[in-house]
Design a protein around this motif. Structure first.
Motif, PDB file in Angstrom:
ATOM      1  N   ASP A 117      12.400   3.778   1.953  1.00 25.01           N
ATOM      2  CA  ASP A 117      11.870   3.552   3.292  1.00 25.01           C
ATOM      3  C   ASP A 117      13.006   3.145   4.221  1.00 25.01           C
ATOM      4  OD1 ASP A 117       9.919   3.262   5.303  1.00 25.01           O
ATOM      5  OD2 ASP A 117       9.655   1.136   4.846  1.00 25.01           O
ATOM      6  N   ILE A 118      12.949   3.588   5.468  1.00 22.95           N
ATOM      7  CA  ILE A 118      14.019   3.258   6.409  1.00 22.95           C
ATOM      8  C   ILE A 118      13.876   1.835   6.932  1.00 22.95           C
ATOM      9  CG2 ILE A 118      15.022   3.781   8.671  1.00 22.95           C
ATOM     10  CD1 ILE A 118      14.353   6.686   8.185  1.00 22.95           C
ATOM     11  N   LEU A 126       8.049  12.446   5.936  1.00 25.30           N
ATOM     12  CA  LEU A 126       7.366  11.805   7.050  1.00 25.30           C
ATOM     13  C   LEU A 126       6.027  11.258   6.567  1.00 25.30           C
ATOM     14  CD1 LEU A 126       7.889  11.413  10.082  1.00 25.30           C
ATOM     15  CD2 LEU A 126       6.601  13.511  10.504  1.00 25.30           C
ATOM     16  N   LYS A 127       5.767   9.993   6.863  1.00 26.58           N
ATOM     17  CA  LYS A 127       4.497   9.377   6.485  1.00 26.58           C
ATOM     18  C   LYS A 127       3.389   9.847   7.437  1.00 26.58           C
ATOM     19  CE  LYS A 127       6.711   5.129   4.802  1.00 26.58           C
ATOM     20  NZ  LYS A 127       6.799   3.662   4.962  1.00 26.58           N
ATOM     21  N   PRO A 128       2.151  10.021   6.965  1.00 27.03           N
ATOM     22  CA  PRO A 128       1.697   9.894   5.580  1.00 27.03           C
ATOM     23  C   PRO A 128       2.232  11.057   4.732  1.00 27.03           C
ATOM     24  CG  PRO A 128      -0.083  10.724   6.941  1.00 27.03           C
ATOM     25  CD  PRO A 128       1.041  10.393   7.878  1.00 27.03           C
ATOM     26  N   PRO A 188       0.817  -1.226   0.000  1.00 23.30           N
ATOM     27  CA  PRO A 188       0.000   0.000   0.000  1.00 23.30           C
ATOM     28  C   PRO A 188       0.845   1.269   0.000  1.00 23.30           C
ATOM     29  CG  PRO A 188      -0.869  -1.583   1.586  1.00 23.30           C
ATOM     30  CD  PRO A 188       0.462  -2.107   1.145  1.00 23.30           C
ATOM     31  N   ALA A 189       1.977   1.244   0.699  1.00 18.74           N
ATOM     32  CA  ALA A 189       2.855   2.420   0.734  1.00 18.74           C
ATOM     33  C   ALA A 189       3.479   2.671  -0.637  1.00 18.74           C
ATOM     34  CB  ALA A 189       3.948   2.228   1.787  1.00 18.74           C
ATOM     35  N   ALA A 219       7.888   6.536   8.909  1.00 14.59           N
ATOM     36  CA  ALA A 219       6.890   6.861   9.919  1.00 14.59           C
ATOM     37  C   ALA A 219       7.655   7.584  11.019  1.00 14.59           C
ATOM     38  CB  ALA A 219       6.251   5.581  10.439  1.00 14.59           C
ATOM     39  N   PHE A 220       6.970   8.164  11.972  1.00 16.00           N
ATOM     40  CA  PHE A 220       7.661   8.970  12.983  1.00 16.00           C
ATOM     41  C   PHE A 220       8.710   8.146  13.718  1.00 16.00           C
ATOM     42  CE2 PHE A 220       8.427  12.554  15.528  1.00 16.00           C
ATOM     43  CZ  PHE A 220       8.725  12.087  16.789  1.00 16.00           C
TER      44      PHE A 220
END
Length: 253
Positions: A64-65, A111-113, A19-20, A93-94
């Motif tokens: 992505d990390i 930063l997500k979203p 989804p990401a 994400a945070f």
């Protein structure tokens, strides 16, 4: 990454969650009118990122990390050693530590979203920016790598840390020895010692030996100033132990 004004940046999306990845595809599609681009491929982990870079020209990686096998931070550190590395924009994400480290070291992140305007801003920023340096990535990382990366003929080869028998400095290169073969990396033996202090022990000013590769020690009065040599498991090689590092013999006895 520096591109001519008319060049269309080629982008790789890297995230372990489908989804990401789809969310980023949708956002990039929305960016096209103001920032023409081409999506080259997708990757689910750092290993797949490096595989794509070995076969495709990529200008920007949305990375992505937190990913399995090889995470985004380690992948970025391998990418930074490429002759012409792509620009990297991390997505996360945070994560308080990562964000603080990125800001201190001037590393771009989303930063997500992720929001459209923020993505556009990051893409425009990296278009003319120099690639993030290996030193900045090393400073931002909070753990050692699990692989060393060897750059040969324009491709990245990963050598798992657990397969390395020893690291030996020779001129401006370090020889990485495994049971099968030797590789050359352009890294400092001192910095490798600092990063992998738990896995390697210094036996000489120019040599670090993996702790798991120490089969024992043998008398070697002719070739070693300490009178000892370390015997390497799997090859039977004997590497001299310097007088300064003689205490290492006692550690393993």
């Amino acid at each position: 990454m520096t591109l001519a004004r008319n060049d269309v940046p080629r982008i790789l999306i890297a995230d372990d969650e489908a989804p990401a990845r789809q969310r980023l595809r949708d956002l990039l599609d929305e960016c096209r009118e103001r920032f023409p681009l081409a999506i080259v491929d997708e990757a689910r982990n750092g290993r797949e990122v490096l595989d794509v870079l070995n076969r495709e020209k990529v200008d920007i990686v949305l990375l992505d990390i937190r990913m399995p096998e090889i995470d985004g931070m380690e992948a970025a550190r391998h990418i930074a050693g490429m002759p012409v590395p792509p620009a990297i924009i991390f997505t996360t994400a945070f994560d308080g530590y990562a964000i603080k480290a990125f800001e201190v070291n001037a590393i771009d992140y989303l930063l997500k979203p992720i929001r459209l305007e923020r993505l556009l801003g990051a893409l425009n920023k990296v278009r003319a920016a120099a690639p993030v340096s290996r030193e900045a990535l090393d400073a931002a990382a909070n753990q050692p790598r699990r692989h060393l990366s060897v750059h040969e003929r324009g491709k990245i080869h990963l050598v798992p840390l657990g397969e390395i028998l020893y690291l030996r400095a020779e001129l401006k290169y370090v020889t990485v020895r495994t049971v099968e073969r030797e590789y050359l990396v352009e890294e400092s033996l001192t910095s490798l010692e600092e990063e992998f202090a738990a896995e390697f022990v210094r036996v000489h000013r120019n040599c670090l030996v993996a702790r798991h590769a120490v089969a024992g020690f043998a008398r070697n009065a002719e070739e070693s100033e300490s009178g000892w040599a370390v015997v390497i498991k799997g090859t039977g090689e004997k590497l001299p132990v310097s007088r300064r590092q003689h205490h290492v013999v006692k550690q393993f006895r």
